[in-house]
Write a protein that holds these residues in place. Structure first.
Motif, PDB file in Angstrom:
ATOM      1  N   LEU A  57      27.749  -3.547  18.034  1.00 15.21           N
ATOM      2  CA  LEU A  57      26.375  -3.114  17.775  1.00 15.21           C
ATOM      3  C   LEU A  57      25.554  -4.234  17.133  1.00 15.21           C
ATOM      4  CD1 LEU A  57      26.972   0.552  16.548  1.00 15.21           C
ATOM      5  CD2 LEU A  57      26.256  -0.233  18.819  1.00 15.21           C
ATOM      6  N   ASP A  58      26.189  -4.992  16.253  1.00 15.85           N
ATOM      7  CA  ASP A  58      25.492  -6.157  15.667  1.00 15.85           C
ATOM      8  C   ASP A  58      25.058  -7.124  16.767  1.00 15.85           C
ATOM      9  OD1 ASP A  58      25.654  -5.295  13.068  1.00 15.85           O
ATOM     10  OD2 ASP A  58      27.468  -6.463  12.601  1.00 15.85           O
ATOM     11  N   TYR A  70      22.129  -5.653  19.062  1.00 12.58           N
ATOM     12  CA  TYR A  70      20.770  -5.615  18.513  1.00 12.58           C
ATOM     13  C   TYR A  70      20.259  -7.002  18.121  1.00 12.58           C
ATOM     14  CZ  TYR A  70      21.047  -0.620  18.841  1.00 12.58           C
ATOM     15  OH  TYR A  70      21.156   0.650  19.356  1.00 12.58           O
ATOM     16  N   ASN A  71      21.149  -7.901  17.790  1.00 18.26           N
ATOM     17  CA  ASN A  71      20.716  -9.296  17.569  1.00 18.26           C
ATOM     18  C   ASN A  71      20.185  -9.894  18.870  1.00 18.26           C
ATOM     19  OD1 ASN A  71      21.357  -9.288  14.864  1.00 18.26           O
ATOM     20  ND2 ASN A  71      23.392 -10.161  15.152  1.00 18.26           N
ATOM     21  N   LEU A  94      18.897  -8.152  21.313  1.00 11.91           N
ATOM     22  CA  LEU A  94      17.642  -7.470  21.617  1.00 11.91           C
ATOM     23  C   LEU A  94      16.475  -8.114  20.871  1.00 11.91           C
ATOM     24  CD1 LEU A  94      16.118  -5.211  23.005  1.00 11.91           C
ATOM     25  CD2 LEU A  94      16.803  -3.661  21.155  1.00 11.91           C
ATOM     26  N   CYS A 146      14.273  -1.539  26.539  1.00  6.73           N
ATOM     27  CA  CYS A 146      14.775  -0.441  25.703  1.00  6.73           C
ATOM     28  C   CYS A 146      15.650   0.515  26.515  1.00  6.73           C
ATOM     29  CB  CYS A 146      13.605   0.324  25.081  1.00  6.73           C
ATOM     30  SG  CYS A 146      12.689  -0.616  23.839  1.00  6.73           S
ATOM     31  N   GLU A 190      19.071  -0.884  26.829  1.00  8.06           N
ATOM     32  CA  GLU A 190      19.876  -0.675  25.615  1.00  8.06           C
ATOM     33  C   GLU A 190      20.579   0.674  25.656  1.00  8.06           C
ATOM     34  OE1 GLU A 190      19.742   1.218  21.395  1.00  8.06           O
ATOM     35  OE2 GLU A 190      18.893   1.774  23.321  1.00  8.06           O
ATOM     36  N   GLU A 226      10.651  -5.654  15.609  1.00 10.64           N
ATOM     37  CA  GLU A 226      11.938  -5.881  14.952  1.00 10.64           C
ATOM     38  C   GLU A 226      12.230  -4.764  13.950  1.00 10.64           C
ATOM     39  OE1 GLU A 226      14.327  -9.298  12.369  1.00 10.64           O
ATOM     40  OE2 GLU A 226      12.530  -9.828  13.510  1.00 10.64           O
ATOM     41  N   ILE A 269      13.545  -1.929  15.904  1.00 10.37           N
ATOM     42  CA  ILE A 269      14.929  -2.194  16.308  1.00 10.37           C
ATOM     43  C   ILE A 269      15.906  -1.880  15.171  1.00 10.37           C
ATOM     44  CG2 ILE A 269      16.583  -3.998  16.962  1.00 10.37           C
ATOM     45  CD1 ILE A 269      14.306  -5.352  18.499  1.00 10.37           C
ATOM     46  N   GLN A 270      15.570  -2.310  13.964  1.00  9.43           N
ATOM     47  CA  GLN A 270      16.452  -2.074  12.819  1.00  9.43           C
ATOM     48  C   GLN A 270      16.615  -0.575  12.538  1.00  9.43           C
ATOM     49  OE1 GLN A 270      18.322  -4.279  11.667  1.00  9.43           O
ATOM     50  NE2 GLN A 270      17.333  -6.192  12.264  1.00  9.43           N
ATOM     51  N   ARG A 317      16.294   1.793  14.792  1.00  8.25           N
ATOM     52  CA  ARG A 317      17.104   2.306  15.902  1.00  8.25           C
ATOM     53  C   ARG A 317      18.580   1.983  15.675  1.00  8.25           C
ATOM     54  NH1 ARG A 317      17.728   5.647  20.463  1.00  8.25           N
ATOM     55  NH2 ARG A 317      18.993   4.576  22.022  1.00  8.25           N
ATOM     56  N   LYS A 318      18.868   0.770  15.264  1.00  8.41           N
ATOM     57  CA  LYS A 318      20.242   0.360  15.030  1.00  8.41           C
ATOM     58  C   LYS A 318      20.908   1.240  13.980  1.00  8.41           C
ATOM     59  CE  LYS A 318      23.092  -3.472  13.376  1.00  8.41           C
ATOM     60  NZ  LYS A 318      23.116  -4.861  12.839  1.00  8.41           N
TER      61      LYS A 318
END
Length: 224
Positions: A14-15, A18-19, A21, A38, A41, A194, A197-198, A200-201
């Motif tokens: 997952l890291d 998303y990095n 992305l 998106c 993803e 961003e 994204i965070q 969402r992560k």
């Protein structure tokens, strides 16, 4: 079968996802392109969840504790894992323009019209025509008492009056044009997205932690 290691592998995946992305967003400026990214993803997460399930089932059937179970217990355990996967709902990664794009403010002129303005403008036009006709009639009488000439004078005066009425109308309509402020969207804002994204992560990490925990709980009786 070590679930602690599996949790770490999920976290690493997952890291990385998303990095990547975040890096991809740096190259995106159009909203529709962002929406497609998106969607990609979400499909990757769905495929990854299937891979996790199938890997665990593959390792599970190799365990001596599993092999010692009767056929019904074996089938029930595998069915339970499948059901846990079926209950996993990965929400679509949806974004709005407000969340991820620059807001641009522009000034535009707009023509303000309503029934009262249109009616008043028409009254100016009609009044100008009537006044012009009256003036033409008077001039015809003063200059020459002749019917054809009177008609020509009336028509000429009406035409002049119409021009006057139109000028009044234009002046009125000019006063009805006023500036207006409009907001629209520019390019994708990397910093704004961003943050999205965070967020969402964080929700996806929680979802996959719950997923692996449920599978571990189902396998626990033969892992002791």
């Amino acid at each position: 079968m070590n679930f602690k290691i599996k949790r770490q592998l999920i976290s690493n995946y997952l890291d990385k996802l998303y990095n990547q992305l975040i890096k991809d967003v740096a190259l995106i400026s159009e909203f529709q392109t962002l929406v497609k990214r998106c969607n990609l993803e979400t499909s990757k997460l769905s495929n990854y969840a299937i891979a996790i399930k199938e890997e665990i089932k593959s390792e599970l059937v190799q365990l001596s504790a599993y092999k010692s179970l009767d056929e019904e217990s074996k089938e029930n355990l595998l069915t339970t894992i499948d059901q846990i996967h079926q209950q996993l709902k990965i929400p679509e990664f949806t974004v709005t323009k407000e969340e991820c794009m620059d807001v641009v403010t522009v000034s535009v002129d707009r023509e303000y019209r309503n029934a009262a303005v249109d009616k008043q403008a028409q009254e100016f036009l009609n009044m100008g025509t009537a006044i012009g006709a009256f003036i033409g009639f008077g001039l015809g009488i003063v200059i020459q008492k002749n019917l054809p000439f009177l008609l020509i004078s009336i028509l000429g005066g009406a035409a002049i009056g119409t021009v006057i009425g139109k000028n009044k109308n234009k002046q009125k309509m000019k006063r009805s044009v006023e500036p207006s402020i409009k907001q629209t969207f520019g390019k994708v804002n990397k910093n704004k997205f961003e943050s999205v994204i965070q967020k969402r992560k964080a929700s996806i990490v929680t979802l996959f932690n719950q997923y692996i925990q449920q599978i571990e709980d189902a396998c626990q009786p033969i892992l002791k």
